[in-house]
Design an enzyme around this catalytic site. Structure first.
Site, PDB file in Angstrom:
ATOM      1  N   SER A 156      -6.555   1.829  -8.267  1.00 27.08           N
ATOM      2  CA  SER A 156      -5.903   2.028  -6.964  1.00 27.08           C
ATOM      3  C   SER A 156      -6.797   2.861  -6.060  1.00 27.08           C
ATOM      4  O   SER A 156      -7.535   3.723  -6.554  1.00 27.08           O
ATOM      5  CB  SER A 156      -4.568   2.757  -7.159  1.00 27.08           C
ATOM      6  N   TYR A 169      -0.396  10.334 -10.514  1.00 27.72           N
ATOM      7  CA  TYR A 169      -0.742   8.913 -10.383  1.00 27.72           C
ATOM      8  C   TYR A 169      -2.192   8.760  -9.933  1.00 27.72           C
ATOM      9  O   TYR A 169      -2.962   7.996 -10.529  1.00 27.72           O
ATOM     10  CB  TYR A 169       0.204   8.237  -9.380  1.00 27.72           C
TER      11      TYR A 169
HETATM   12  P1  NAP Z   1       5.476  -3.980 -10.135  1.00 28.32           P
HETATM   13  O1  NAP Z   1       5.888  -5.240  -9.489  1.00 28.32           O
HETATM   14  O2  NAP Z   1       6.480  -2.901 -10.303  1.00 28.32           O
HETATM   15  O3  NAP Z   1       4.830  -4.347 -11.545  1.00 28.32           O
HETATM   16  C1  NAP Z   1       4.605  -3.396 -12.547  1.00 28.32           C
HETATM   17  C2  NAP Z   1       4.453  -4.154 -13.840  1.00 28.32           C
HETATM   18  O4  NAP Z   1       4.055  -3.236 -14.885  1.00 28.32           O
HETATM   19  C3  NAP Z   1       5.756  -4.797 -14.303  1.00 28.32           C
HETATM   20  O5  NAP Z   1       5.453  -6.047 -14.869  1.00 28.32           O
HETATM   21  C4  NAP Z   1       6.230  -3.854 -15.400  1.00 28.32           C
HETATM   22  O6  NAP Z   1       7.056  -4.490 -16.369  1.00 28.32           O
HETATM   23  C5  NAP Z   1       4.902  -3.472 -16.004  1.00 28.32           C
HETATM   24  N1  NAP Z   1       4.947  -2.280 -16.847  1.00 28.32           N
HETATM   25  C6  NAP Z   1       5.355  -1.025 -16.517  1.00 28.32           C
HETATM   26  N2  NAP Z   1       5.229  -0.213 -17.575  1.00 28.32           N
HETATM   27  C7  NAP Z   1       4.755  -0.964 -18.591  1.00 28.32           C
HETATM   28  C8  NAP Z   1       4.439  -0.713 -19.948  1.00 28.32           C
HETATM   29  N3  NAP Z   1       4.572   0.519 -20.475  1.00 28.32           N
HETATM   30  N4  NAP Z   1       3.978  -1.734 -20.718  1.00 28.32           N
HETATM   31  C9  NAP Z   1       3.840  -2.980 -20.202  1.00 28.32           C
HETATM   32  N5  NAP Z   1       4.128  -3.293 -18.920  1.00 28.32           N
HETATM   33  C10 NAP Z   1       4.573  -2.289 -18.136  1.00 28.32           C
HETATM   34  O7  NAP Z   1       4.285  -3.297  -9.327  1.00 28.32           O
HETATM   35  P2  NAP Z   1       2.871  -3.813  -8.793  1.00 28.32           P
HETATM   36  O8  NAP Z   1       2.719  -3.244  -7.447  1.00 28.32           O
HETATM   37  O9  NAP Z   1       2.704  -5.262  -9.002  1.00 28.32           O
HETATM   38  O10 NAP Z   1       1.911  -2.991  -9.771  1.00 28.32           O
HETATM   39  C11 NAP Z   1       0.905  -3.607 -10.567  1.00 28.32           C
HETATM   40  C12 NAP Z   1      -0.269  -2.666 -10.659  1.00 28.32           C
HETATM   41  O11 NAP Z   1      -0.813  -2.474  -9.339  1.00 28.32           O
HETATM   42  C13 NAP Z   1       0.028  -1.270 -11.198  1.00 28.32           C
HETATM   43  O12 NAP Z   1      -0.980  -0.891 -12.102  1.00 28.32           O
HETATM   44  C14 NAP Z   1      -0.015  -0.388  -9.959  1.00 28.32           C
HETATM   45  O13 NAP Z   1      -0.392   0.944 -10.272  1.00 28.32           O
HETATM   46  C15 NAP Z   1      -1.077  -1.094  -9.156  1.00 28.32           C
HETATM   47  N6  NAP Z   1      -1.081  -0.808  -7.719  1.00 28.32           N
HETATM   48  C16 NAP Z   1       0.007  -1.108  -6.954  1.00 28.32           C
HETATM   49  C17 NAP Z   1      -0.034  -0.840  -5.590  1.00 28.32           C
HETATM   50  C18 NAP Z   1       1.115  -1.149  -4.675  1.00 28.32           C
HETATM   51  O14 NAP Z   1       1.051  -0.753  -3.488  1.00 28.32           O
HETATM   52  N7  NAP Z   1       2.132  -1.849  -5.106  1.00 28.32           N
HETATM   53  C19 NAP Z   1      -1.179  -0.260  -5.031  1.00 28.32           C
HETATM   54  C20 NAP Z   1      -2.264   0.030  -5.848  1.00 28.32           C
HETATM   55  C21 NAP Z   1      -2.211  -0.264  -7.193  1.00 28.32           C
HETATM   56  P3  NAP Z   1       8.686  -4.416 -16.229  1.00 28.32           P
HETATM   57  O15 NAP Z   1       9.003  -5.132 -14.949  1.00 28.32           O
HETATM   58  O16 NAP Z   1       9.161  -5.113 -17.427  1.00 28.32           O
HETATM   59  O17 NAP Z   1       9.011  -2.956 -16.168  1.00 28.32           O
END
Ligand code: NAP
Length: 273
Positions: A156, A169
């Site tokens: 990120s 984070y």
């Molecule tokens: P999201 O839709 O909430 O997806 C998060 C995913 O991680 C879900 O599939 C969740 O599964 C899974 N997860 C959480 N804890 C876990 C664990 N202990 N073991 C296995 N799976 C786990 O959010 P997203 O935005 O797509 O996030 C994906 C990645 O992008 C993350 O690493 C996040 O830090 C990164 N990111 C996001 C943003 C943003 O603005 N959204 C920005 C920068 C980076 P469940 O649904 O089953 O809980």
């Protein structure tokens, strides 16, 4: 001269891909992207969202790939081994996307009491140790393909700039970015390891922490503040992430790609003066 007759649209044809955290958001978009580009099988990991993971599976199947769903916590080593084992019948893993991530929302970084030691450890266990354990579990299968296996870590800009939902984070994503360098050096030439650093992505991530009205205000605020004037959706980030696992990036390892609509430019030290 380079061969220009390649089939870029199907550059994952026959490949086996593992995506952690693929029930929703960026992980789902990555799973769809590789399936659309010809992957044979996609291992779809999730923590608890069964219905959403099944939906990802349906989308992947509709695009012609076999979905393999694995409910598992990447913070637990035995679970990581189960995720990798789902790909074992194919004899190899061509690409591993370490995308699962969690946060603790404590946006006032000056409030040092907003985070406990357990918060740090919980975030590190998933965001950093989870990725490490996944690479270890998948290593032999990543080395078994005809070209170097590709690991893409979802880090990120929070980890680059020290911004975002909490200090813990940002620190965990900074650690993941640094670990990308260590593993890229250690595992070459058989495995390439790269990272993407998204800025804002409009995914269920924020819906977990705020109501619909606040989320809409945030979307509009984000678009107004980005140099490119957009609020990225998961599919906007999935393409560049998948590039880092594709043959087109075959000479790239240890790279950190910022996919943030220019967000980091607002924090350039010279620009802050
Ligand atoms: P999201 O839709 O909430 O997806 C998060 C995913 O991680 C879900 O599939 C969740 O599964 C899974 N997860 C959480 N804890 C876990 C664990 N202990 N073991 C296995 N799976 C786990 O959010 P997203 O935005 O797509 O996030 C994906 C990645 O992008 C993350 O690493 C996040 O830090 C990164 N990111 C996001 C943003 C943003 O603005 N959204 C920005 C920068 C980076 P469940 O649904 O089953 O809980």
């Amino acid at each position: 001269m380079a061969d220009r007759g390649k089939d870029f649209a199907k550059d994952f044809r026959g490949e086996v891909v593992v995506v952690t955290g693929a029930s929703t958001g960026l992980g789902r978009a990555i799973a769809e992207e590789v399936a659309g580009r010809g992957a044979r099988a996609v291992v779809i990991n999730y923590a608890s969202s069964v219905a959403e993971a099944e939906e990802t599976g349906d989308l992947v199947r509709a695009l012609g790939a076999e979905p393999l769903l694995v409910k598992a916590d990447v913070g637990v080593d035995a679970d990581c081994r189960r995720i990798a084992e789902a790909a074992a019948p194919f004899g190899r893993i061509d690409a591993l996307f370490n995308n699962a991530g969690i946060t603790k929302h404590a946006p006032d970084h000056a409030d040092l009491d907003a985070l406990t030691d357990e918060d740090f450890i919980r975030l590190y266990r998933v965001n950093v140790i989870g990725a490490y354990q996944m690479v270890r579990a998948a290593r032999s299968l990543l080395e078994a393909g005809s070209r170097p296996g590709a690991v893409v870590n979802t880090s990120s800009v929070a980890g680059v700039m020290g911004i975002g939902s909490s200090v813990a984070y940002a620190a965990s994503k900074g650690a993941l970015t640094t670990m990308t360098l260590s593993l890229a050096r250690a595992l070459a030439p058989k495995i390439r390891v790269n990272a993407v650093c998204p800025g804002f992505i409009d995914t269920p991530w924020f819906g977990k922490a705020m109501d619909a009205e606040a989320l809409e205000r945030m979307r509009q605020g984000v678009a107004a503040r980005m140099p490119l004037g957009v609020a990225s959706k998961a599919e906007d980030v999935a393409g560049p992430a998948v590039f880092l696992a594709s043959p087109a990036s075959g000479h790239i390892t240890g790279e950190t790609l910022l996919i943030d609509a220019g967000l980091h430019l607002n924090y350039a030290p010279l620009g802050m003066r």
